[in-house]
Design a protein around this motif. Structure first.
Motif, short mmCIF file in Angstrom:
data_model
loop_
_atom_site.label_atom_id
_atom_site.label_comp_id
_atom_site.label_asym_id
_atom_site.label_seq_id
_atom_site.Cartn_x
_atom_site.Cartn_y
_atom_site.Cartn_z
N ASP A 1 7.35 -6.82 -16.02
CA ASP A 1 5.99 -6.55 -16.49
C ASP A 1 5.34 -5.44 -15.67
OD1 ASP A 1 6.55 -8.68 -18.10
OD2 ASP A 1 4.86 -9.92 -17.45
N SER A 2 5.55 -5.50 -14.35
CA SER A 2 4.97 -4.49 -13.47
C SER A 2 5.56 -3.11 -13.74
CB SER A 2 5.20 -4.88 -12.01
OG SER A 2 4.57 -6.10 -11.71
N LEU A 3 6.86 -3.05 -13.98
CA LEU A 3 7.52 -1.77 -14.25
C LEU A 3 7.03 -1.18 -15.57
CD1 LEU A 3 11.15 -2.64 -13.11
CD2 LEU A 3 9.60 -1.00 -12.02
N ILE A 4 6.79 -2.03 -16.56
CA ILE A 4 6.25 -1.54 -17.84
C ILE A 4 4.87 -0.92 -17.61
CG2 ILE A 4 5.36 -2.27 -20.09
CD1 ILE A 4 7.67 -4.36 -20.10
N PHE A 5 4.05 -1.57 -16.81
CA PHE A 5 2.73 -1.04 -16.49
C PHE A 5 2.86 0.33 -15.82
CE2 PHE A 5 -0.80 -0.43 -13.54
CZ PHE A 5 -1.90 -0.68 -14.34
N LEU A 6 3.77 0.45 -14.86
CA LEU A 6 3.95 1.72 -14.15
C LEU A 6 4.56 2.78 -15.06
CD1 LEU A 6 5.27 0.39 -10.72
CD2 LEU A 6 2.95 1.05 -11.33
N ALA A 7 5.38 2.37 -16.02
CA ALA A 7 6.01 3.32 -16.94
C ALA A 7 4.99 3.94 -17.89
CB ALA A 7 7.11 2.63 -17.75
N LEU A 8 3.82 3.30 -18.04
CA LEU A 8 2.76 3.84 -18.89
C LEU A 8 1.75 4.68 -18.11
CD1 LEU A 8 2.14 3.27 -22.04
CD2 LEU A 8 3.98 1.94 -21.02
N VAL B 1 21.17 4.32 -22.44
CA VAL B 1 20.57 5.57 -22.90
C VAL B 1 20.30 6.48 -21.71
CG1 VAL B 1 18.59 6.61 -24.07
CG2 VAL B 1 19.52 4.44 -24.88
N LYS B 2 20.76 7.72 -21.81
CA LYS B 2 20.56 8.69 -20.74
C LYS B 2 19.36 9.57 -21.07
CE LYS B 2 24.26 7.49 -18.42
NZ LYS B 2 24.15 6.84 -17.09
N ARG B 3 18.46 9.70 -20.11
CA ARG B 3 17.28 10.56 -20.31
C ARG B 3 17.16 11.51 -19.13
NH1 ARG B 3 15.50 5.57 -22.31
NH2 ARG B 3 14.91 5.66 -24.50
N ASP B 4 16.80 12.73 -19.44
CA ASP B 4 16.60 13.74 -18.40
C ASP B 4 15.13 13.76 -18.02
OD1 ASP B 4 16.43 15.89 -16.74
OD2 ASP B 4 17.43 17.31 -18.08
N MET B 5 14.81 13.15 -16.87
CA MET B 5 13.41 13.05 -16.48
C MET B 5 12.80 14.42 -16.20
SD MET B 5 13.63 11.59 -12.57
CE MET B 5 11.90 11.88 -12.22
N HIS B 6 13.64 15.42 -15.93
CA HIS B 6 13.12 16.74 -15.62
C HIS B 6 12.70 17.48 -16.90
CE1 HIS B 6 14.20 16.19 -11.46
NE2 HIS B 6 15.44 15.87 -11.82
N SER B 7 13.52 17.40 -17.95
CA SER B 7 13.16 18.06 -19.20
C SER B 7 12.05 17.32 -19.92
CB SER B 7 14.38 18.19 -20.11
OG SER B 7 14.86 16.90 -20.47
N LEU C 1 0.80 -1.22 0.00
CA LEU C 1 0.00 0.00 0.00
C LEU C 1 0.83 1.27 0.00
CD1 LEU C 1 -2.68 -0.90 2.71
CD2 LEU C 1 -2.89 -1.14 0.23
N ILE C 2 2.05 1.20 0.52
CA ILE C 2 2.82 2.43 0.75
C ILE C 2 3.38 2.97 -0.55
CG2 ILE C 2 3.39 1.81 3.11
CD1 ILE C 2 6.17 1.04 2.15
N ASP C 3 3.57 4.26 -0.58
CA ASP C 3 4.12 4.95 -1.74
C ASP C 3 5.58 5.27 -1.44
OD1 ASP C 3 4.80 6.52 -3.85
OD2 ASP C 3 3.18 7.98 -3.60
N HIS C 4 6.48 4.66 -2.23
CA HIS C 4 7.90 4.86 -1.99
C HIS C 4 8.38 6.26 -2.39
CE1 HIS C 4 8.69 0.86 -0.59
NE2 HIS C 4 8.09 0.35 -1.63
N ASN C 5 7.51 7.04 -3.01
CA ASN C 5 7.89 8.42 -3.34
C ASN C 5 7.79 9.34 -2.12
OD1 ASN C 5 8.24 7.70 -6.02
ND2 ASN C 5 6.10 8.08 -6.52
N GLY D 1 6.49 8.45 -10.72
CA GLY D 1 6.48 6.99 -10.79
C GLY D 1 6.84 6.48 -12.17
N ARG D 2 6.36 7.19 -13.20
CA ARG D 2 6.65 6.76 -14.57
C ARG D 2 8.14 6.75 -14.85
NH1 ARG D 2 3.85 10.11 -16.94
NH2 ARG D 2 5.31 11.64 -17.76
N TRP D 3 8.80 7.85 -14.52
CA TRP D 3 10.22 7.95 -14.83
C TRP D 3 11.07 7.07 -13.92
CZ3 TRP D 3 11.79 9.16 -19.30
CH2 TRP D 3 11.02 10.01 -20.11
N GLN D 4 10.62 6.83 -12.71
CA GLN D 4 11.34 5.88 -11.86
C GLN D 4 11.23 4.47 -12.45
OE1 GLN D 4 9.72 6.43 -7.93
NE2 GLN D 4 11.25 7.97 -7.40
N ALA D 5 10.07 4.13 -12.98
CA ALA D 5 9.89 2.82 -13.60
C ALA D 5 10.75 2.69 -14.85
CB ALA D 5 8.41 2.60 -13.94
N VAL D 6 10.81 3.76 -15.65
CA VAL D 6 11.65 3.73 -16.85
C VAL D 6 13.12 3.53 -16.46
CG1 VAL D 6 12.55 5.13 -18.76
CG2 VAL D 6 10.09 5.09 -18.29
N GLY D 7 13.56 4.23 -15.40
CA GLY D 7 14.93 4.08 -14.93
C GLY D 7 15.21 2.66 -14.47
#
Length: 333
Positions: free
Chosen positions: A133-140, A163-169, A67-71, A147-153
């Motif tokens: 599979d779960s991370l792909i779901f969260l990445a969408l 591949v380096k991506r800037d989650m902020h931009s 239940l907890i949110d790690h963010n 949460g999306r960018w943490q899942a992508v990472g």
């Protein structure tokens, strides 16, 4: 007024749990384990269970992990829960058993995170690929950018991507094409279990984007003697919403749809997608300066177009000719 009511209720719950902890009455144990099902009560209930023993604390604490949110602030939410689990001597085997029974993508990722905090007792942590599979779901997830960018990472780490991506931009951007491609494969086969419909909905909401266009192209252009019909079927539905301006090569895309129109299982869907996108996909190619492209586009068009579409193209094609002749006609007049 509603925010005040919510805060009052939150404070009331925390006050009750703290009062039970200070009383130390063993009879409060069932109340505290029940409180773990309310995410707002998890930290306080976990702390209280370190002072008041409960026979069924471990299953309830493991349920609370999902239940907890790690963010959120780790020291406020996660640390009390980990302390309670260690206090009750939770084993890796218990955590892994709970992980194997969990179907929620969020829950599986959170339980995996928990297992990285526990000492290995011989049961062994599951490989990270088991939460792919779960991370792909969260990445969408288009409603949770963090949460999306943490899942992508996390996916990049599992897949060894450099591949380096800037989650902020790219904060509001959809996930990369390779993640969307993987999501199509999952949703087409009913995964993640119980969450495939939501994953399909998320795919539909981003189908107009560049990553989705590249993912759809990748599926339709795959060089396979027996392409997966379920993946093709879902991809062809998504193709109806793809913006042709996002395609690498519209003619190549049209060629793939035309080839698939003779497929025994998805032929009708491919033909429908080709006809629906005819105006944006084929018409511009049929007036290209490049003769080879123009001829190929026209060949595809003639093979699939209805009489109405032929008439429509003829009207469109006459427009530039009329405009070119207009000045001369005016001058002659």
């Amino acid at each position: 007024m509603e925010d005040t009511d919510y805060q009052d209720l939150y404070d009331l719950k925390q006050g009750i749990i703290e009062a039970l902890r200070q009383l130390g009455d063993q009879r409060a144990a069932p109340v505290l384990t029940a409180a773990l099902s309310d995410r707002t009560c998890v930290p306080a209930a976990a702390r209280a269970l370190c002072d008041i023993h409960a026979d069924r604390a471990v299953p309830a604490l493991l349920d609370a992990v999902t239940l907890i949110d790690h963010n959120t602030n780790r020291s406020i939410v996660l640390d009390p829960l980990l302390a309670a689990l260690r206090h009750y001597g939770v084993s890796m085997a218990q955590a892994r058993e709970r992980f194997e029974s969990e179907t929620s993508p969020q829950g599986r990722v959170r339980l995996m995170h928990l297992m990285t905090q526990l000492p290995d007792d011989g049961a062994g942590r599951p490989p990270e690929s088991q939460i792919r599979d779960s991370l792909i779901f969260l990445a969408l997830d288009d409603k949770d950018n963090t949460g999306r960018w943490q899942a992508v990472g996390a996916l990049n780490k599992i897949d060894g991507s450099t591949v380096k991506r800037d989650m902020h931009s790219d904060w509001d951007a959809p996930p990369p094409a390779e993640v969307v491609r993987s999501a199509i494969a999952l949703a087409a086969h009913g995964k993640p279990r119980g969450h495939d419909r939501e994953l399909t909905s998320r795919l539909r909401r981003i189908r107009h984007t560049a990553p989705a266009a590249r993912a759809v192209e990748a599926v339709l252009l795959q060089d396979s003697p027996e392409p997966d019909a379920q993946e093709l079927r879902l991809t062809l539905r998504l193709a109806l919403g793809v913006h042709t301006s996002e395609l690498d090569d519209p003619l190549r895309f049209a060629r793939a749809l035309h080839r698939l129109s003779s497929h025994s299982q998805v032929g009708d869907s491919a033909l429908l997608a080709l006809r629906r996108t005819c105006w944006d996909l084929l018409f511009p190619q049929m007036v290209q300066a490049d003769e080879a492209r123009r001829r190929e586009a026209r060949t595809i068009f003639d093979a699939i177009a209805t009489p109405h579409e032929h008439t429509r193209f003829a009207r469109l094609h006459r427009v530039p000719i009329v405009l070119e002749q207009a000045p001369a006609a005016v001058q002659a007049g």
